[in-house]
Write a protein that holds these residues in place. Structure first.
Motif, PDB file in Angstrom:
ATOM      1  N   LEU A  85      14.996  27.442  56.803  1.00 32.89           N
ATOM      2  CA  LEU A  85      13.736  27.148  57.110  1.00 32.89           C
ATOM      3  C   LEU A  85      12.653  28.043  56.270  1.00 32.89           C
ATOM      4  O   LEU A  85      11.686  27.744  55.026  1.00 32.89           O
ATOM      5  CB  LEU A  85      12.891  27.182  58.157  1.00 32.89           C
ATOM      6  N   ARG A  86      13.467  29.443  56.390  1.00 34.49           N
ATOM      7  CA  ARG A  86      12.580  30.313  55.731  1.00 34.49           C
ATOM      8  C   ARG A  86      12.806  30.697  54.542  1.00 34.49           C
ATOM      9  O   ARG A  86      12.595  30.665  53.276  1.00 34.49           O
ATOM     10  CB  ARG A  86      12.908  31.867  56.102  1.00 34.49           C
ATOM     11  N   LEU A  87      14.089  30.491  54.095  1.00 30.54           N
ATOM     12  CA  LEU A  87      14.724  29.696  52.724  1.00 30.54           C
ATOM     13  C   LEU A  87      13.823  29.090  51.810  1.00 30.54           C
ATOM     14  O   LEU A  87      13.634  29.272  51.228  1.00 30.54           O
ATOM     15  CB  LEU A  87      15.786  30.425  52.636  1.00 30.54           C
ATOM     16  N   ALA A  88      13.521  27.500  52.993  1.00 30.07           N
ATOM     17  CA  ALA A  88      13.090  26.749  52.190  1.00 30.07           C
ATOM     18  C   ALA A  88      11.636  26.899  51.939  1.00 30.07           C
ATOM     19  O   ALA A  88      11.154  26.889  50.457  1.00 30.07           O
ATOM     20  CB  ALA A  88      13.013  25.208  53.030  1.00 30.07           C
ATOM     21  N   ASP A  89      11.661  28.371  52.655  1.00 24.85           N
ATOM     22  CA  ASP A  89       9.415  28.074  52.205  1.00 24.85           C
ATOM     23  C   ASP A  89       9.269  28.828  50.741  1.00 24.85           C
ATOM     24  O   ASP A  89       8.849  28.867  50.232  1.00 24.85           O
ATOM     25  CB  ASP A  89       9.265  28.903  53.444  1.00 24.85           C
ATOM     26  N   LYS A  90      10.252  29.620  51.047  1.00 27.11           N
ATOM     27  CA  LYS A  90      10.611  30.413  49.110  1.00 27.11           C
ATOM     28  C   LYS A  90      11.511  29.728  48.115  1.00 27.11           C
ATOM     29  O   LYS A  90      10.750  30.555  46.971  1.00 27.11           O
ATOM     30  CB  LYS A  90      11.740  31.880  49.974  1.00 27.11           C
ATOM     31  N   PHE A  91      12.057  28.597  48.652  1.00 23.30           N
ATOM     32  CA  PHE A  91      12.290  28.219  47.309  1.00 23.30           C
ATOM     33  C   PHE A  91      11.297  27.631  46.811  1.00 23.30           C
ATOM     34  O   PHE A  91      10.982  26.161  47.456  1.00 23.30           O
ATOM     35  CB  PHE A  91      13.419  27.253  47.601  1.00 23.30           C
ATOM     36  N   PRO A  92      10.235  27.521  45.172  1.00 19.80           N
ATOM     37  CA  PRO A  92       9.055  27.164  44.878  1.00 19.80           C
ATOM     38  C   PRO A  92       9.568  25.314  45.097  1.00 19.80           C
ATOM     39  O   PRO A  92       8.279  24.747  44.448  1.00 19.80           O
ATOM     40  CB  PRO A  92       8.918  27.953  43.021  1.00 19.80           C
ATOM     41  N   LEU A  93      10.788  24.755  44.175  1.00 23.62           N
ATOM     42  CA  LEU A  93      10.942  23.402  43.733  1.00 23.62           C
ATOM     43  C   LEU A  93      10.822  22.422  45.120  1.00 23.62           C
ATOM     44  O   LEU A  93      10.479  21.174  44.769  1.00 23.62           O
ATOM     45  CB  LEU A  93      12.307  23.167  43.464  1.00 23.62           C
ATOM     46  N   PHE A  94      11.012  23.126  46.323  1.00 24.32           N
ATOM     47  CA  PHE A  94      11.241  22.806  47.932  1.00 24.32           C
ATOM     48  C   PHE A  94       9.762  21.906  47.695  1.00 24.32           C
ATOM     49  O   PHE A  94       8.780  22.479  47.535  1.00 24.32           O
ATOM     50  CB  PHE A  94      11.506  22.868  49.129  1.00 24.32           C
ATOM     51  N   PRO A  95       8.960  20.346  48.548  1.00 26.53           N
ATOM     52  CA  PRO A  95       7.539  20.237  48.564  1.00 26.53           C
ATOM     53  C   PRO A  95       7.565  20.845  50.186  1.00 26.53           C
ATOM     54  O   PRO A  95       8.703  21.239  50.707  1.00 26.53           O
ATOM     55  CB  PRO A  95       8.684  18.560  49.579  1.00 26.53           C
ATOM     56  N   VAL A  96       6.697  21.203  50.401  1.00 24.34           N
ATOM     57  CA  VAL A  96       5.202  21.502  51.198  1.00 24.34           C
ATOM     58  C   VAL A  96       5.311  21.279  52.556  1.00 24.34           C
ATOM     59  O   VAL A  96       4.847  19.580  52.321  1.00 24.34           O
ATOM     60  CB  VAL A  96       4.308  22.494  51.027  1.00 24.34           C
ATOM     61  N   GLY A  97       5.534  21.093  53.689  1.00 28.00           N
ATOM     62  CA  GLY A  97       5.361  20.817  54.610  1.00 28.00           C
ATOM     63  C   GLY A  97       6.424  19.421  55.796  1.00 28.00           C
ATOM     64  O   GLY A  97       6.068  19.082  56.050  1.00 28.00           O
ATOM     65  N   LYS A  98       7.576  19.450  54.265  1.00 34.87           N
ATOM     66  CA  LYS A  98       8.321  18.485  54.755  1.00 34.87           C
ATOM     67  C   LYS A  98       9.339  18.769  55.677  1.00 34.87           C
ATOM     68  O   LYS A  98      10.064  19.918  55.588  1.00 34.87           O
ATOM     69  CB  LYS A  98       9.245  17.319  53.494  1.00 34.87           C
ATOM     70  N   ALA A  99      10.333  17.796  57.032  1.00 31.86           N
ATOM     71  CA  ALA A  99      11.620  18.487  56.727  1.00 31.86           C
ATOM     72  C   ALA A  99      12.350  18.859  56.427  1.00 31.86           C
ATOM     73  O   ALA A  99      12.797  18.320  55.312  1.00 31.86           O
ATOM     74  CB  ALA A  99      12.170  17.005  58.306  1.00 31.86           C
ATOM     75  N   VAL A 100      13.258  19.909  56.714  1.00 26.53           N
ATOM     76  CA  VAL A 100      14.215  20.245  56.239  1.00 26.53           C
ATOM     77  C   VAL A 100      15.223  20.325  56.483  1.00 26.53           C
ATOM     78  O   VAL A 100      15.193  20.183  58.254  1.00 26.53           O
ATOM     79  CB  VAL A 100      14.272  21.871  55.452  1.00 26.53           C
ATOM     80  N   ARG A 101      17.135  19.944  56.494  1.00 23.47           N
ATOM     81  CA  ARG A 101      17.641  19.946  56.552  1.00 23.47           C
ATOM     82  C   ARG A 101      19.628  21.034  56.808  1.00 23.47           C
ATOM     83  O   ARG A 101      18.685  21.293  55.146  1.00 23.47           O
ATOM     84  CB  ARG A 101      18.372  18.428  56.861  1.00 23.47           C
ATOM     85  N   ALA A 102      19.762  21.371  57.125  1.00 18.25           N
ATOM     86  CA  ALA A 102      20.607  22.113  56.362  1.00 18.25           C
ATOM     87  C   ALA A 102      22.001  21.019  56.788  1.00 18.25           C
ATOM     88  O   ALA A 102      22.436  20.271  57.164  1.00 18.25           O
ATOM     89  CB  ALA A 102      20.770  23.030  57.538  1.00 18.25           C
TER      90      ALA A 102
END
Length: 348
Positions: A85-102
């Protein structure tokens, strides 16, 4: 902002092989990789286990990209590790506030020249090569868009164990012994950092009363194994279309995904996709990065055309894809590559 969590026999150069036996042999090899994914499945209440087998046996050939096996695990939304989740927050191309899966995966790819019976294949033919790897990644899905980011690391060369795998499978099915593995690429650690974005468009449109959707995609990969930029489009047409982006594939390919959300009851869809890739690096054609090895002159532009069928029922999705790939190197002549891809995804 944080993210929410009597059957005919097939002939192959020139040994006689029943395709069912060969498929069974390769599935045994897949089971050797399965414990890693199975262990992950036991640790999560929900998630998606996917198995992919790509092979040219469906078209009675044994050359170029001849086999790929991949086992992957996609975490449930509420089981995504905090570091993801922390990595996804730092990746600028990912949408904000959406569920993330590993996602986690292990796999092996195999490449051979056209005639595997030769101990010294022609220098203008594709060199022998294997790729044994593990991947970790993350995906974010919004209902209209899928972002996938994946880091893959592994080994090319004898350490990939591709020689042993092919020889054991061919011995089991009484096929020609591959004799040229002494000429394969040298050992080299490798990595691929790949990103793709797919957009679902024209959702819930219908043709002759049957729904369809279109999914354009674009992305790229960077690494000493593959470096390329890609773009393409997929069409799905069927009943009870699940929320997905096509069956999973082994890269480089038209991107699919282990992710899917089935509708109630039985569903099916036909699909067709096309992709173009501008290729800057392909170690299985260019040869080793820092050591002398066999190599050929690659084609800088490669295209894939694929079509197939997928069915969904309850927590299962089964897909088959037929792939037509344009030539990848100069010495390949006018012969394109044909291979098939079987995939099974299971929500656990």
């Amino acid at each position: 902002m944080s993210r929410m969590t009597a059957a005919p026999m097939l002939t192959i150069n020139p040994g006689v092989i029943h395709p069912g036996r060969r498929i069974a042999a390769i599935l045994i090899g897949m089971l050797l990789l399965a414990p890693t994914a199975a262990f992950a499945a036991e640790k999560a209440e929900k998630g998606i286990l996917s198995l992919v087998l790509e092979n040219d046996l469906f078209y009675n050939t044994d050359r170029n990209y001849t086999n790929g096996v991949r086992v992957s695990w996609l975490s449930a939304e509420d089981k995504t590790p905090e570091w993801v989740l922390r990595l996804a927050d730092k990746f600028p191309l990912f949408p904000v506030g959406k569920a993330v899966r590993a996602s986690y995966a292990v796999g092996q790819n195999m490449y051979t020249p056209e005639d595997i019976t030769l101990r010294d294949p022609p220098l203008d033919d594709r060199p022998y090569g294997g790729w044994l790897y593990g991947s970790v990644g993350l995906i974010a899905e919004t209902g209209q868009r899928l972002d996938q980011l994946e880091l893959t690391v592994g080994m090319v060369g004898p350490a990939s164990l591709a020689e042993q795998t092919q020889k054991r499978v061919h011995s089991f099915v009484n096929a020609d012994e591959p004799r040229g593995w002494d000429t394969q690429l040298k050992n080299e650690p490798g990595f691929i950092l790949a990103y793709s974005r797919s957009w679902r468009s024209l959702v819930a449109e219908s043709l002759l009363g049957i729904p369809f959707d279109l999914t354009p995609h674009a992305g790229g990969a960077l690494g000493n194994i593959f470096t390329y930029a890609n773009a393409g489009l997929m069409l799905r047409y069927g009943k009870n279309l699940p929320l997905d982006y096509g069956p999973p594939r082994i890269q480089p390919s038209v991107p699919g995904s282990g992710f899917f959300i089935p509708r109630h009851g039985f569903g099916w869809y036909l699909f067709a996709g096309i992709e173009g890739r501008a290729v800057a690096r392909n170690i299985f054609l260019d040869g080793n990065t820092f050591r002398d090895s066999r190599n050929v002159d690659k084609e800088p532009l490669v295209g894939d055309l694929q079509f197939g069928i997928a069915i969904t029922w309850r927590n299962l999705r089964l897909g088959y894809t037929h792939v037509l790939r344009t030539r990848e190197f100069k010495g390949q002549g006018d012969r394109r590559d044909d291979f098939g891809a079987l995939s099974l995804s299971l929500q656990l």
